[in-house]
Design an enzyme around this catalytic site. Structure first.
Site, PDB file in Angstrom:
ATOM      1  N   CYS A   1      85.269  12.517  54.561  1.00 38.06           N
ATOM      2  CA  CYS A   1      84.104  13.397  54.414  1.00 38.06           C
ATOM      3  C   CYS A   1      83.220  13.195  55.647  1.00 38.06           C
ATOM      4  O   CYS A   1      82.771  12.075  55.916  1.00 38.06           O
ATOM      5  CB  CYS A   1      83.338  13.068  53.133  1.00 38.06           C
ATOM      6  SG  CYS A   1      81.729  13.877  53.062  1.00 38.06           S
TER       7      CYS A   1
ATOM      8  N   ASP B   1      71.613  20.040  62.399  1.00 39.72           N
ATOM      9  CA  ASP B   1      72.859  20.795  62.248  1.00 39.72           C
ATOM     10  C   ASP B   1      73.477  21.008  63.632  1.00 39.72           C
ATOM     11  O   ASP B   1      72.768  21.336  64.595  1.00 39.72           O
ATOM     12  CB  ASP B   1      72.571  22.145  61.572  1.00 39.72           C
ATOM     13  CG  ASP B   1      73.825  22.816  61.056  1.00 39.72           C
ATOM     14  OD1 ASP B   1      73.929  22.996  59.830  1.00 39.72           O
ATOM     15  OD2 ASP B   1      74.707  23.169  61.868  1.00 39.72           O
TER      16      ASP B   1
ATOM     17  N   HIS C   1      78.075  10.051  48.133  1.00 36.34           N
ATOM     18  CA  HIS C   1      78.845  11.296  48.117  1.00 36.34           C
ATOM     19  C   HIS C   1      78.728  12.021  46.770  1.00 36.34           C
ATOM     20  O   HIS C   1      79.190  11.533  45.747  1.00 36.34           O
ATOM     21  CB  HIS C   1      80.320  11.009  48.416  1.00 36.34           C
ATOM     22  CG  HIS C   1      81.156  12.248  48.508  1.00 36.34           C
ATOM     23  ND1 HIS C   1      81.340  12.936  49.690  1.00 36.34           N
ATOM     24  CD2 HIS C   1      81.824  12.942  47.558  1.00 36.34           C
ATOM     25  CE1 HIS C   1      82.093  13.991  49.464  1.00 36.34           C
ATOM     26  NE2 HIS C   1      82.406  14.020  48.182  1.00 36.34           N
TER      27      HIS C   1
ATOM     28  N   GLY D   1      79.508  29.717  49.615  1.00 33.76           N
ATOM     29  CA  GLY D   1      79.443  29.542  51.069  1.00 33.76           C
ATOM     30  C   GLY D   1      79.473  28.093  51.520  1.00 33.76           C
ATOM     31  O   GLY D   1      79.262  27.809  52.703  1.00 33.76           O
TER      32      GLY D   1
ATOM     33  N   HIS E   1      74.272  19.030  50.626  1.00 34.16           N
ATOM     34  CA  HIS E   1      73.295  19.042  51.720  1.00 34.16           C
ATOM     35  C   HIS E   1      72.330  20.204  51.543  1.00 34.16           C
ATOM     36  O   HIS E   1      72.705  21.283  51.109  1.00 34.16           O
ATOM     37  CB  HIS E   1      73.983  19.126  53.093  1.00 34.16           C
ATOM     38  CG  HIS E   1      74.951  20.249  53.219  1.00 34.16           C
ATOM     39  ND1 HIS E   1      76.229  20.194  52.721  1.00 34.16           N
ATOM     40  CD2 HIS E   1      74.831  21.475  53.793  1.00 34.16           C
ATOM     41  CE1 HIS E   1      76.852  21.327  52.980  1.00 34.16           C
ATOM     42  NE2 HIS E   1      76.021  22.130  53.615  1.00 34.16           N
TER      43      HIS E   1
ATOM     44  N   HIS F   1      69.730  22.681  53.549  1.00 34.96           N
ATOM     45  CA  HIS F   1      69.396  23.184  54.885  1.00 34.96           C
ATOM     46  C   HIS F   1      67.881  23.346  55.016  1.00 34.96           C
ATOM     47  O   HIS F   1      67.223  23.848  54.094  1.00 34.96           O
ATOM     48  CB  HIS F   1      70.007  24.563  55.119  1.00 34.96           C
ATOM     49  CG  HIS F   1      71.493  24.575  55.261  1.00 34.96           C
ATOM     50  ND1 HIS F   1      72.121  24.631  56.484  1.00 34.96           N
ATOM     51  CD2 HIS F   1      72.477  24.539  54.332  1.00 34.96           C
ATOM     52  CE1 HIS F   1      73.437  24.649  56.301  1.00 34.96           C
ATOM     53  NE2 HIS F   1      73.683  24.602  55.008  1.00 34.96           N
TER      54      HIS F   1
END
Ligand code: AMP
Ligand code: ZN
Length: 139
Positions: free
Chosen positions: A4, A30, A46, A92, A99, A101
């Site tokens: 990962c 990013d 995780h 998506g 995570h 954004h």
């Protein structure tokens, strides 16, 4: 989790541009930013989606997200912030480690959504109430 990339970033086995870190959470830029300052906030542990995520960790993630929204916006002098989390491939999600954004937004920056035709139709109250009732049963 083996293989990962975000676990590897959290464990410092892969390079990243970290802007915040504590015991449970790490935030880094990013690699393909929509706009300058585009940041990802992840739990170090995780979890694939928000559904899987421990509630205490989820609360902490939101607090960090709220604070970093302000810091990122100040640093890049943006006009707004778009927060997003993709849960699942159909939504998506491309990296299967939870995570959030933080995407700095500017008027006419070229970023946006594509809406289906159905979005243009306002639904009847009866139909909305039926769906709300179905969801309430699942809570
Ligand atoms: P999504 O799962 O659709 O939210 O997209 C994953 C995001 O992770 C994309 O915006 C990628 O640009 C970003 N990403 C993928 N690999 C890296 C990396 N090594 N470092 C930073 N960001 C990454
Ligand atoms: Zn992971």
């Amino acid at each position: 989790m083996e293989n990962c990339i975000f676990c590897k970033i959290a464990n410092k086995e892969l390079p990243s541009s970290i802007l915040y870190e504590d015991e449970d959470v790490i935030a880094f830029l990013d690699i393909k930013p929509v706009n300058e300052g585009h940041t990802l906030v992840i739990p170090k542990k995780h979890f694939v989606t928000l559904d899987d995520c421990d509630e205490e960790v989820a609360k902490h993630l939101i607090v960090v997200l709220k604070r970093l929204n302000i810091s990122v916006c100040k640093a890049v002098n943006c006009e707004g912030i778009f927060n997003a989390v993709m849960n699942g491939e159909s939504a998506g999600q491309e990296v299967f480690h939870l995570h959030f954004h933080i995407i700095p937004r500017f008027k006419d920056d070229g970023f946006g959504f594509r809406f289906p035709k159905s979005y243009e139709i306002k639904r009847e109250r009866k139909m909305l109430d039926e769906i709300a009732a179905r969801i309430r049963k699942e809570i």
